[in-house]
Design a protein around this motif. Structure first.
Motif, short mmCIF file in Angstrom:
data_model
loop_
_atom_site.label_atom_id
_atom_site.label_comp_id
_atom_site.label_asym_id
_atom_site.label_seq_id
_atom_site.Cartn_x
_atom_site.Cartn_y
_atom_site.Cartn_z
N ALA A 649 52.54 -5.36 91.86
CA ALA A 649 53.13 -6.51 92.54
C ALA A 649 53.59 -7.59 91.57
CB ALA A 649 52.12 -7.10 93.52
N LEU A 650 53.03 -7.63 90.37
CA LEU A 650 53.35 -8.69 89.42
C LEU A 650 54.73 -8.48 88.78
CD1 LEU A 650 52.22 -11.26 88.15
CD2 LEU A 650 51.19 -9.86 86.37
N LEU A 651 55.09 -7.21 88.47
CA LEU A 651 56.33 -6.96 87.74
C LEU A 651 57.28 -6.01 88.46
CD1 LEU A 651 54.94 -6.51 84.09
CD2 LEU A 651 56.03 -8.53 85.06
N ARG A 652 56.91 -5.56 89.64
CA ARG A 652 57.71 -4.55 90.32
C ARG A 652 59.13 -5.01 90.59
NH1 ARG A 652 54.53 -2.20 95.05
NH2 ARG A 652 54.62 -4.41 95.65
N ASP A 653 59.36 -6.31 90.80
CA ASP A 653 60.69 -6.81 91.14
C ASP A 653 61.50 -7.21 89.91
OD1 ASP A 653 60.11 -6.49 93.82
OD2 ASP A 653 59.25 -8.51 94.01
N GLU A 654 60.94 -7.04 88.70
CA GLU A 654 61.67 -7.41 87.50
C GLU A 654 62.60 -6.27 87.07
OE1 GLU A 654 61.46 -10.38 86.41
OE2 GLU A 654 59.72 -10.99 87.61
N ALA A 655 63.68 -6.65 86.37
CA ALA A 655 64.62 -5.64 85.85
C ALA A 655 63.91 -4.82 84.78
CB ALA A 655 65.84 -6.33 85.26
N ALA A 656 63.99 -3.51 84.93
CA ALA A 656 63.24 -2.63 84.02
C ALA A 656 64.07 -1.40 83.69
CB ALA A 656 61.92 -2.21 84.65
N THR A 657 63.81 -0.86 82.51
CA THR A 657 64.24 0.50 82.19
C THR A 657 62.99 1.35 82.20
OG1 THR A 657 64.01 0.11 79.81
CG2 THR A 657 66.18 -0.30 80.80
N PHE A 658 63.14 2.66 82.07
CA PHE A 658 62.00 3.56 82.16
C PHE A 658 61.92 4.40 80.89
CE2 PHE A 658 62.57 2.21 86.40
CZ PHE A 658 61.35 2.34 87.04
N ILE A 659 60.70 4.87 80.61
CA ILE A 659 60.43 5.66 79.42
C ILE A 659 59.48 6.78 79.79
CG2 ILE A 659 58.59 4.04 78.78
CD1 ILE A 659 59.02 4.79 75.87
N THR A 660 59.61 7.92 79.14
CA THR A 660 58.69 9.03 79.37
C THR A 660 58.57 9.85 78.10
OG1 THR A 660 58.14 10.88 80.83
CG2 THR A 660 60.45 10.68 80.16
N SER A 661 57.57 10.69 78.04
CA SER A 661 57.40 11.60 76.91
C SER A 661 56.98 12.96 77.45
CB SER A 661 56.33 11.08 75.94
OG SER A 661 55.06 11.03 76.57
N PHE A 662 57.30 14.01 76.71
CA PHE A 662 56.94 15.36 77.14
C PHE A 662 56.95 16.28 75.94
CE2 PHE A 662 61.52 14.85 77.70
CZ PHE A 662 62.03 15.96 77.03
N HIS A 663 56.32 17.44 76.12
CA HIS A 663 56.30 18.45 75.07
C HIS A 663 57.31 19.53 75.39
CE1 HIS A 663 54.81 21.12 71.93
NE2 HIS A 663 54.84 22.09 72.82
N LEU A 664 58.10 19.90 74.39
CA LEU A 664 59.10 20.95 74.56
C LEU A 664 59.00 21.89 73.37
CD1 LEU A 664 61.44 21.69 76.52
CD2 LEU A 664 62.98 20.63 74.88
N PRO A 665 58.72 23.18 73.62
CA PRO A 665 58.66 24.13 72.50
C PRO A 665 60.00 24.23 71.79
CG PRO A 665 57.70 25.07 74.50
CD PRO A 665 58.38 23.80 74.90
N ALA A 666 59.96 24.63 70.53
CA ALA A 666 61.18 24.69 69.71
C ALA A 666 62.21 25.64 70.30
CB ALA A 666 60.82 25.10 68.29
#
Length: 830
Positions: A649-666
């Protein structure tokens, strides 16, 4: 002069007679372990830190939004350090269409640490290069070629200049210092910068001065520059650049110092036992000197002087063996550790000499003091025995020496105090339990028959010696079991902190409308575990009613944190690699209440306490909320993590971008290409190189610890041998009497096997208990690793020690049964 001549003469006689062999072996091993560890860790830790320097392409980096004062580079040059300048800024390049890029202009000497890697075609293998692009040429990330439909050899419009696309940039040493690069990277020569016309007085440019050189010169330069930095200039070294890398190096260092301290403790026990044997064998000689009129004060000066001279000689030999030991290991592992390791400083020699003398004085002086109290009558009455040393004096001297050495060697006050408390508690508990077990063995001996009674009764005839002997055995076995616990369990847990499936790709600059399509794409691609985290930039302005000003902090790290913007996030639950250490996480029912959760390390640095109200400047207005929880974060997990997390509720209405991480085999890298095609605005960051560096730190740290524990193994074997030898003088007289009374050799030999096997079983039981407890405490309190109890350790510890000590003790004392009993009764030696 008479005292010194007597000291040297007695020292020479003792060495020729073999009286000092056991004590010298224990002391030489102690000093060799300390100095070898000192030399080895000096060089390995310097190598690990230098490897960390590759993350910022230098040993030090000064960074500012304004051109750096020329005195910083001039001072570096005056001190014989290498330097290079880089400038980073965002710009637009022209192909078929405009494209935002992150430009980086570098000096010819860039990078100072590490290597660049380039390839000549998208599908071609890359190769390392030692310097940046030549004048008139740029190197670019492969995704820029896809975005602008360009090929190697084409021209790229950069401002007012046209520069040739010379190669594909596949890796930069310092590319991973920030995840949040929202545009393809372009590397150019700084000599081409003026021709582009891109830099003006109001341009937003990050200026960096890279510094590299010898460690001592770098330290001196850091001290010099640290007092001259303007408010907009930051000074960064490798361990500050990436918290997950710093975590791995710190943990490696802690393992190494722990191994050193275990060796020191075990070898100290060997010295104590060897000193006890030396006192027993010197009692007659001192009694004769008392009969000839030698006063006590002269004897004390002679005994202490002999001990100090012997200690210096043995310590010097130990230093030499320590140097040879580390040099031999480094020669054997040159292909892995590298042949250009930095030289070791002479400091470990001084440390080794000081450690040898402190250890010898702490563990050997109390028994020697009792020698000065030998009465002259002892020369004709052997039944008087050796005066008993004060238990308080012996424990006090040993405890003081241990405290001094542990706090000194730990190089970490918190680690040293924890280990000191644990060691003292363990020793007191060990002695107390051994006394109880010896008492129970005496009760059991009264009900036993034959050789069983004779063997168990031997433990109770000399209760003090039995306690010392079994405690020594227990410490030796504890060292060997700790070798298994630390080497196998804890080090394997350390390796598992960075498993093979750790995230190796980060996606950043994900816009809100792309979240669901991207999540669907990742699910369809078999990456269903990826979690997308919102990210909002905010500057900390107040902690409670106190305004946050960088100048208010003396700690340089706190000053930098107070002057930067934080990447904030919000969520309904903490991540799996976060642990709440204070307060409580918010629940769904309290979702509407504004709350913050802060990483415990940054909270300590900035002076944030549970219950404080934090105020951030976000998107042109203030947001505030209380701190309701503090978290420990495993930065070396390579998952997305944040210093500060808010309730939704504190930051949900602020402008945001998103970030994620994952593992991907070569073998599935084609997914990345398809992702770039379908989501061109999303930035993909490959951190496999950084993962490889951290894994290499862990592997090298494990190797170093295993090497150090070879000294612990030797100390453990030596302390068990010293425990067996400590009672030989008393056994010689006892066996002479028993054989005179009609006891046969077979009976005595069997009773010896019973005695030593019982002592081994008791010592193994105690060592197993303390090894498990110590391993658990180390894992939970010091290294923050998971620890699993090992039932197999108990079987090896109890049964193995009973068999090993029973066999070794029987074989070591068998020569006492060969000679006629009259020789033993007359005091003859073997």
């Amino acid at each position: 002069m008479n005292a010194w001549r007597l000291t040297l003469r007695l020292l020479r006689q003792d060495w020729r007679s073999g009286e000092l062999y056991l004590l010298s072996a224990a002391l030489v091993l102690t000093v060799a372990a300390i100095t070898a560890v000192g030399f080895f860790t000096d060089r390995v830790e310097a190598t690990l830190e230098r490897q960390g320097s590759e993350l910022i392409a230098a040993d030090l980096a000064l960074e500012s939004s304004q051109p750096l004062d020329v005195r910083f580079s001039a001072e570096a040059q005056a001190r014989g350090l290498r330097s290079a300048r880089t400038l980073e800024f965002r710009s637009v390049v022209m192909g078929e269409r405009p494209q935002l890029v992150l430009m980086k202009a570098v000096d010819p000497d860039y990078p100072l640490r590490g290597q660049l890697r380039i390839s000549e075609a998208p599908d071609a293998p890359d190769r390392p290069v030692d310097s940046g692009p030549p004048v008139g040429e740029v190197w670019v990330e492969s995704r820029l070629l896809r975005l602008l439909d360009l090929r190697i050899g084409d021209s790229l419009s950069v401002g007012e200049a046209r520069l040739r696309l010379g190669a594909i940039l596949t890796d930069e040493p310092d590319q991973g210092r920030s995840f949040f690069n929202i545009a393809p990277r372009v590397l150019m020569n700084r000599a081409d910068l003026d021709a582009t016309g891109l830099i003006g007085p109001a341009s937003r440019v990050t200026h960096r001065l890279l510094i590299a050189g010898a460690a001592t010169a770098i330290d001196a330069y850091r001290d010099w520059a640290g007092t001259r930095l303007a408010a907009n200039v930051t000074l960064t070294d490798a361990l500050e650049a990436r918290p997950e890398f710093g975590s791995a190096v710190e943990r490696a260092s802690r393992f190494l110092h722990l191994a050193t301290l275990v060796t020191l403790l075990v070898a100290g026990a060997a010295i104590a036992l060897a000193s006890q044997r030396l006192v027993e064998r010197q009692t007659d000689a001192v009694a004769v000197m008392r009969c000839l009129g030698a006063p006590r004060h002269l004897l004390m000066r002679v005994l202490i002087g002999r001990l100090v001279l012997f200690g210096l000689a043995a310590s010097l030999i130990g230093c030499l063996l320590g140097w040879l030991g580390q040099a031999g290991l480094l020669a054997a592992l040159a292909d892995w550790l590298g042949t250009d390791l930095p030289p070791a400083s002479p400091a470990p020699v001084l440390v080794g000499l000081a450690t040898g003398l402190i250890t010898l004085l702490g563990f050997a002086v109390p028994p020697l003091i009792q020698l000065a109290r030998v009465p002259p009558l002892r020369a004709i009455r052997r039944d008087l025995g050796t005066p008993r040393v004060s238990a308080a004096l012996a424990l006090g001297a040993a405890g003081l020496a241990l405290a001094l050495l542990i706090l000194w060697q730990a190089q970490d006050l918190e680690l040293g105090l924890k280990l000191l408390g644990g060691v003292l508690a363990t020793l007191l508990a060990l002695i107390g339990v051994v006394r109880l077990l010896v008492h129970l063995a005496g009760r059991l001996a009264g009900r036993a028959r034959g050789v069983w009674r004779l063997g168990l009764a031997a433990l109770t005839r000399r209760p003090g010696a039995a306690v010392l002997q079994i405690a020594g055995f227990g410490i030796g076995i504890l060292a060997l079991l700790l070798l298994a616990v630390v080497r196998v369990d804890l080090l394997e847990s350390w390796r598992e902190t960075l498993p093979e499936g750790a995230p190796n790709y980060f996606l950043i600059n994900i816009q809100p409308h792309e979240v669901e399509p991207l999540r669907a794409f990742l699910n369809d691609s078999g990456i269903a575990t990826a979690r997308l985290h919102p990210m909002i930039s905010g500057r900390l302005t107040r902690i409670g009613e106190r305004a946050v000003e960088p100048s208010d902090y003396d700690d340089p790290r706190a000053e930098r944190l107070a002057s930067r913007e934080f990447n904030l996030s919000y969520g309904t639950e903490p991540q799996s690699d976060n642990r709440i250490v204070a307060g409580r996480w918010w629940t769904e029912g309290a979702e509407a209440a504004p709350q913050f959760s802060v990483e415990s390390g940054i909270a300590e640095t900035l002076g944030i306490a549970l219950g404080d109200t934090l105020t951030f400047w976000v998107s042109g207005h203030e947001v505030s909320g209380p701190v309701t929880s503090l978290r420990e974060v495993r930065w070396d997990s390579f998952n997305v993590n944040f210093f500060v997390v808010a309730s939704p509720a504190l930051l949900r209405d602020e402008a945001a971008t998103f970030i994620t991480s994952f593992h991907l085999p070569a073998e599935r890298e084609a997914v990345v290409a398809e992702l770039a095609r379908r989501f061109p605005s999303v930035t993909t960051l490959d951190v496999e190189a950084i993962l490889g560096q951290v894994r290499q730190v862990i592997d090298r740290g494990v190797l170093a610890v295993e090497y150090v524990f070879l000294f612990t193994l030797g100390a453990g074997l030596l302390v068990m041998y010293a425990g067996i030898q400590a009672s030989l003088e008393q056994r010689r007289a006892e066996h002479g009497i028993l054989r005179t009374l009609g006891a046969g050799r077979r009976t005595l030999l069997t009773s010896l096997a019973v005695e030593f096997t019982a002592a081994g079983l008791l010592a193994g039981l105690l060592a197993s208990v303390f090894a498990e407890a110590t391993g658990w405490l180390l894992a939970e309190q010091i290294f923050e690793l998971e620890f699993g109890f090992n039932p197999g350790l108990w079987a090896v510890g109890v049964l193995g020690s009973g068999l090993a000590i029973g066999l070794a003790g029987t074989l070591a004392t068998y020569p006492l049964l060969i000679h006629p009993p009259l020789r033993a009764l007359r005091g003859g030696s073997n």
